[in-house]
Write a protein that holds these residues in place. Structure first.
Motif, PDB file in Angstrom:
ATOM      1  N   HIS A   1       0.800  -1.230   0.000  1.00 52.41           N
ATOM      2  CA  HIS A   1       0.000   0.000   0.000  1.00 52.41           C
ATOM      3  C   HIS A   1       0.831   1.277   0.000  1.00 52.41           C
ATOM      4  CE1 HIS A   1       0.889  -0.051   4.325  1.00 52.41           C
ATOM      5  NE2 HIS A   1       0.583   1.225   4.316  1.00 52.41           N
ATOM      6  N   SER A   2       1.942   1.296   0.757  1.00 53.68           N
ATOM      7  CA  SER A   2       2.659   2.556   0.971  1.00 53.68           C
ATOM      8  C   SER A   2       3.248   3.152  -0.311  1.00 53.68           C
ATOM      9  CB  SER A   2       3.755   2.353   2.033  1.00 53.68           C
ATOM     10  OG  SER A   2       4.460   3.552   2.265  1.00 53.68           O
ATOM     11  N   PRO A   3       4.050   2.422  -1.096  1.00 55.96           N
ATOM     12  CA  PRO A   3       4.564   3.011  -2.343  1.00 55.96           C
ATOM     13  C   PRO A   3       3.452   3.389  -3.320  1.00 55.96           C
ATOM     14  CG  PRO A   3       5.832   1.066  -1.730  1.00 55.96           C
ATOM     15  CD  PRO A   3       4.620   1.085  -0.863  1.00 55.96           C
ATOM     16  N   LEU A   4       2.358   2.629  -3.331  1.00 53.08           N
ATOM     17  CA  LEU A   4       1.250   2.961  -4.226  1.00 53.08           C
ATOM     18  C   LEU A   4       0.590   4.268  -3.814  1.00 53.08           C
ATOM     19  CD1 LEU A   4      -0.334  -0.602  -4.626  1.00 53.08           C
ATOM     20  CD2 LEU A   4       1.153   0.613  -6.236  1.00 53.08           C
ATOM     21  N   LEU A   5       0.456   4.490  -2.509  1.00 52.27           N
ATOM     22  CA  LEU A   5      -0.067   5.766  -2.032  1.00 52.27           C
ATOM     23  C   LEU A   5       0.882   6.905  -2.389  1.00 52.27           C
ATOM     24  CD1 LEU A   5      -1.327   4.694   1.513  1.00 52.27           C
ATOM     25  CD2 LEU A   5      -2.757   5.346  -0.434  1.00 52.27           C
ATOM     26  N   GLY A   6       2.188   6.655  -2.215  1.00 46.76           N
ATOM     27  CA  GLY A   6       3.170   7.667  -2.574  1.00 46.76           C
ATOM     28  C   GLY A   6       3.096   8.031  -4.042  1.00 46.76           C
ATOM     29  N   LEU A   7       2.932   7.023  -4.911  1.00 51.13           N
ATOM     30  CA  LEU A   7       2.824   7.265  -6.345  1.00 51.13           C
ATOM     31  C   LEU A   7       1.553   8.044  -6.667  1.00 51.13           C
ATOM     32  CD1 LEU A   7       3.729   6.859  -9.258  1.00 51.13           C
ATOM     33  CD2 LEU A   7       2.589   4.618  -9.225  1.00 51.13           C
ATOM     34  N   GLY A   8       0.441   7.664  -6.069  1.00 53.57           N
ATOM     35  CA  GLY A   8      -0.813   8.377  -6.309  1.00 53.57           C
ATOM     36  C   GLY A   8      -0.718   9.839  -5.919  1.00 53.57           C
ATOM     37  N   ASN A   9      -0.052  10.112  -4.814  1.00 49.63           N
ATOM     38  CA  ASN A   9       0.119  11.492  -4.377  1.00 49.63           C
ATOM     39  C   ASN A   9       0.996  12.272  -5.354  1.00 49.63           C
ATOM     40  OD1 ASN A   9       0.009  13.723  -2.404  1.00 49.63           O
ATOM     41  ND2 ASN A   9       2.162  13.245  -2.090  1.00 49.63           N
ATOM     42  N   LEU A  10       2.090  11.659  -5.794  1.00 44.66           N
ATOM     43  CA  LEU A  10       3.000  12.344  -6.713  1.00 44.66           C
ATOM     44  C   LEU A  10       2.329  12.654  -8.050  1.00 44.66           C
ATOM     45  CD1 LEU A  10       6.268  10.317  -6.048  1.00 44.66           C
ATOM     46  CD2 LEU A  10       5.807  12.677  -5.379  1.00 44.66           C
ATOM     47  N   LEU A  11       1.489  11.739  -8.535  1.00 45.64           N
ATOM     48  CA  LEU A  11       0.831  11.935  -9.823  1.00 45.64           C
ATOM     49  C   LEU A  11      -0.226  13.032  -9.778  1.00 45.64           C
ATOM     50  CD1 LEU A  11       0.425   8.232 -11.042  1.00 45.64           C
ATOM     51  CD2 LEU A  11       2.126   9.923 -11.763  1.00 45.64           C
ATOM     52  N   THR A  12      -0.694  13.393  -8.591  1.00 42.91           N
ATOM     53  CA  THR A  12      -1.723  14.438  -8.458  1.00 42.91           C
ATOM     54  C   THR A  12      -1.192  15.684  -7.757  1.00 42.91           C
ATOM     55  OG1 THR A  12      -2.503  13.451  -6.368  1.00 42.91           O
ATOM     56  CG2 THR A  12      -3.580  12.727  -8.405  1.00 42.91           C
ATOM     57  N   LEU A  13       0.119  15.744  -7.552  1.00 41.39           N
ATOM     58  CA  LEU A  13       0.686  16.825  -6.750  1.00 41.39           C
ATOM     59  C   LEU A  13       0.516  18.192  -7.414  1.00 41.39           C
ATOM     60  CD1 LEU A  13       2.113  16.969  -4.011  1.00 41.39           C
ATOM     61  CD2 LEU A  13       4.299  16.888  -5.228  1.00 41.39           C
ATOM     62  N   ASP A  14       0.435  18.210  -8.744  1.00 40.78           N
ATOM     63  CA  ASP A  14       0.324  19.495  -9.438  1.00 40.78           C
ATOM     64  C   ASP A  14      -1.107  20.014  -9.506  1.00 40.78           C
ATOM     65  OD1 ASP A  14      -0.606  17.537 -11.123  1.00 40.78           O
ATOM     66  OD2 ASP A  14       0.365  18.321 -12.932  1.00 40.78           O
ATOM     67  N   ARG A  15      -2.045  19.255  -8.967  1.00 42.37           N
ATOM     68  CA  ARG A  15      -3.445  19.696  -8.979  1.00 42.37           C
ATOM     69  C   ARG A  15      -3.636  20.835  -7.979  1.00 42.37           C
ATOM     70  NH1 ARG A  15      -5.899  17.503 -13.492  1.00 42.37           N
ATOM     71  NH2 ARG A  15      -5.138  15.352 -13.754  1.00 42.37           N
ATOM     72  N   PRO A  16      -4.401  21.883  -8.340  1.00 40.56           N
ATOM     73  CA  PRO A  16      -4.589  23.036  -7.448  1.00 40.56           C
ATOM     74  C   PRO A  16      -5.670  22.785  -6.394  1.00 40.56           C
ATOM     75  CG  PRO A  16      -5.743  23.419  -9.508  1.00 40.56           C
ATOM     76  CD  PRO A  16      -5.042  22.087  -9.658  1.00 40.56           C
ATOM     77  N   TRP A  17      -5.485  21.739  -5.601  1.00 43.11           N
ATOM     78  CA  TRP A  17      -6.488  21.364  -4.609  1.00 43.11           C
ATOM     79  C   TRP A  17      -6.094  21.899  -3.241  1.00 43.11           C
ATOM     80  CZ3 TRP A  17      -6.041  15.624  -6.395  1.00 43.11           C
ATOM     81  CH2 TRP A  17      -6.735  15.439  -7.594  1.00 43.11           C
ATOM     82  N   GLY A  18      -7.099  22.165  -2.421  1.00 45.60           N
ATOM     83  CA  GLY A  18      -6.854  22.457  -1.023  1.00 45.60           C
ATOM     84  C   GLY A  18      -6.495  21.179  -0.290  1.00 45.60           C
ATOM     85  N   VAL A  19      -5.965  21.316   0.927  1.00 43.07           N
ATOM     86  CA  VAL A  19      -5.498  20.141   1.644  1.00 43.07           C
ATOM     87  C   VAL A  19      -6.639  19.180   1.951  1.00 43.07           C
ATOM     88  CG1 VAL A  19      -5.688  21.277   3.905  1.00 43.07           C
ATOM     89  CG2 VAL A  19      -4.107  19.354   3.600  1.00 43.07           C
ATOM     90  N   GLY A  20      -7.845  19.728   2.237  1.00 42.69           N
ATOM     91  CA  GLY A  20      -8.991  18.864   2.521  1.00 42.69           C
ATOM     92  C   GLY A  20      -9.397  18.046   1.315  1.00 42.69           C
ATOM     93  N   THR A  21      -9.461  18.707   0.157  1.00 42.01           N
ATOM     94  CA  THR A  21      -9.811  18.002  -1.084  1.00 42.01           C
ATOM     95  C   THR A  21      -8.758  16.967  -1.435  1.00 42.01           C
ATOM     96  OG1 THR A  21     -10.979  19.950  -1.925  1.00 42.01           O
ATOM     97  CG2 THR A  21     -10.285  18.296  -3.542  1.00 42.01           C
ATOM     98  N   ARG A  22      -7.498  17.337  -1.248  1.00 39.99           N
ATOM     99  CA  ARG A  22      -6.412  16.410  -1.571  1.00 39.99           C
ATOM    100  C   ARG A  22      -6.495  15.148  -0.704  1.00 39.99           C
ATOM    101  NH1 ARG A  22      -2.237  17.306  -4.645  1.00 39.99           N
ATOM    102  NH2 ARG A  22      -2.598  19.565  -4.641  1.00 39.99           N
ATOM    103  N   PHE A  23      -6.762  15.339   0.579  1.00 42.39           N
ATOM    104  CA  PHE A  23      -6.874  14.179   1.471  1.00 42.39           C
ATOM    105  C   PHE A  23      -8.077  13.328   1.084  1.00 42.39           C
ATOM    106  CE2 PHE A  23      -8.423  12.285   5.520  1.00 42.39           C
ATOM    107  CZ  PHE A  23      -7.377  11.398   5.708  1.00 42.39           C
ATOM    108  N   ALA A  24      -9.189  13.974   0.719  1.00 39.73           N
ATOM    109  CA  ALA A  24     -10.382  13.220   0.320  1.00 39.73           C
ATOM    110  C   ALA A  24     -10.092  12.368  -0.912  1.00 39.73           C
ATOM    111  CB  ALA A  24     -11.540  14.179   0.050  1.00 39.73           C
ATOM    112  N   VAL A  25      -9.370  12.926  -1.894  1.00 40.23           N
ATOM    113  CA  VAL A  25      -9.020  12.159  -3.094  1.00 40.23           C
ATOM    114  C   VAL A  25      -8.110  10.989  -2.725  1.00 40.23           C
ATOM    115  CG1 VAL A  25      -7.780  12.254  -5.288  1.00 40.23           C
ATOM    116  CG2 VAL A  25      -9.342  14.101  -4.657  1.00 40.23           C
ATOM    117  N   MET A  26      -7.133  11.250  -1.851  1.00 41.48           N
ATOM    118  CA  MET A  26      -6.230  10.179  -1.423  1.00 41.48           C
ATOM    119  C   MET A  26      -6.999   9.071  -0.713  1.00 41.48           C
ATOM    120  SD  MET A  26      -3.029  10.654  -2.305  1.00 41.48           S
ATOM    121  CE  MET A  26      -2.184   9.601  -1.116  1.00 41.48           C
TER     122      MET A  26
END
Length: 392
Positions: free
Chosen positions: A316-341
């Motif tokens: 799970h951990s590297p996959l979560l890290g990859l998912g975060n990196l692939l969406t890092l450039d999205r202009p989301w607030g921290v709440g939205t980013r956590f919800a997507v994660m």
């Protein structure tokens, strides 16, 4: 007919709540890492206070270690605390269970890091501690020694450090803990385990990353299982478990952040509380008592997740890290980013983990898991075949 007597095998105890607890702990670890991998390191620290408990997901590893001791303590020889088939057979079976999926996951993520450029870059996220991958880091992972080095520990796949620690506990159990237990008793064995873990912390703090004080938690699980297997009921075990849980909760509430410091102490205290909870739940199960806690932990979805929780833990951990990196450039607030994660990336990571279980881990499952998948009654399962719990 020669009249040779073949001793019948003694009944083995099996408790459905153990797999449910294993599944719950694995999910907690996954959500904990979802929290840590949200955005940059500053982003996850800015999440609302309601998510603060997610910082304590590391204590799920303490639960796994106590579970390991408990599960491996159930089938010990009935007349004395000894392995019924010898230490060599024990280690061979443990190796077959945990090492092939571990090495398969390691190879998978080494390949993924080589192929995905984002995984090789420093980005200001929690993934930064996993790279660069060094030659000594790879060798230490292959030798199951990466938990001994600060630079090696987090490389490639962070949670793998605890697999190395548990493997080392497998060596300590038959060669140190059980001989001391047989010669001097359970109290001496537990005291030795606590003293050894804390002694290493004091004398060799550079090895704190291995959490060698987990040997005490492992010993707590062994002793709790021994009491259950030999039908030696501990009076008021349920009350003792409740008191222990309350003490831990008060400790964490009255001293904010204490649970993230002094792990050499807090993880041993939590381990003792978990062992008392396991003892109480097992005694109640043997007596035919079903509590609300049993109902939760024996919930079929949780038990099902417990069956493939080792794959979940490894992947799970590297996959979560990859998912975060692939969406890092999205202009989301921290709440939205956590919800997507939490609602998108984590379920995808769980799906890949389950696929890995089906393709790889299931080939190395024990008779315990195979029979439960086929619907065998719990009472018929041989606990000596049960997997250990990290959450392998």
């Amino acid at each position: 007919m020669t009249g040779t007597h073949v001793p019948s095998r003694r009944p083995r105890l099996e408790f459905a709540f153990l797999d449910g607890l294993r599944g719950l702990a694995a999910l907690f670890v996954a959500v904990h890492h979802t929290y840590l991998f949200t955005g940059t390191t500053q982003d996850h620290e800015a999440l609302p206070a309601v998510f603060e408990p997610l910082r304590y997901g590391q204590y799920a590893v303490t639960v796994f270690i106590v579970l390991s001791g408990f599960v491996l303590g159930l089938p010990l020889a009935p007349d004395r605390p000894a392995l019924t088939r010898g230490w060599a057979t024990f280690l061979k079976r443990r190796a077959r269970r945990i090492l092939p999926p571990y090495y398969a996951a390691l190879a998978f993520f080494l390949l993924l890091i080589a192929l995905v450029p984002q995984l090789r870059q420093v980005s200001g996220t929690a993934w930064d501690s996993k790279v660069p991958v060094t030659e000594t880091g790879v060798v230490s992972h292959l030798l199951m020694l990466h938990n001994l080095g600060g630079d090696w520990k987090w490389q490639i796949d962070g949670p793998m450090w605890s697999v190395a620690t548990e493997w080392q506990l497998y060596l300590v159990m038959p060669l140190v803990l059980l001989p001391v237990w047989r010669r001097f008793g359970a109290v001496a064995m537990v005291l030795l385990a606590v003293a050894a873990g804390w002694g290493i912390h004091v004398l060799f703090p550079r090895f704190d990353g291995a959490h060698f004080w987990f040997v005490a938690d492992f010993a707590f699980g062994l002793v709790a299982a021994r009491h259950v297997a030999r039908a030696r009921a501990v009076p008021r075990a349920g009350l003792l478990a409740v008191v222990a849980v309350v003490v831990v909760a008060v400790l964490f509430l009255l001293v904010p952040g204490h649970g993230l410091r002094d792990l050499w102490f807090t993880e041993v205290v939590v381990g003792a509380a978990v062992a008392l909870v396991l003892l109480a739940l097992a005694q109640q199960s043997v007596a035919g008592t079903r509590t609300p806690v049993h109902a939760v932990l024996q919930w079929r979805p949780l038990v099902w997740i417990g069956f493939w929780s080792y794959s979940l833990y490894l992947l799970h951990s590297p996959l979560l890290g990859l998912g975060n990196l692939l969406t890092l450039d999205r202009p989301w607030g921290v709440g939205t980013r956590f919800a997507v994660m939490l609602l998108v990336v984590l379920p995808l990571a769980l799906a890949v983990s389950y696929g890995f279980h089906r393709l790889v881990e299931r080939r190395f499952t024990t008779a315990h898991q195979a029979r439960l998948r086929q619907g065998a009654p719990a009472a018929a399962v041989d606990v000596s075949e049960t997997r250990s719990s990290l959450p392998s």
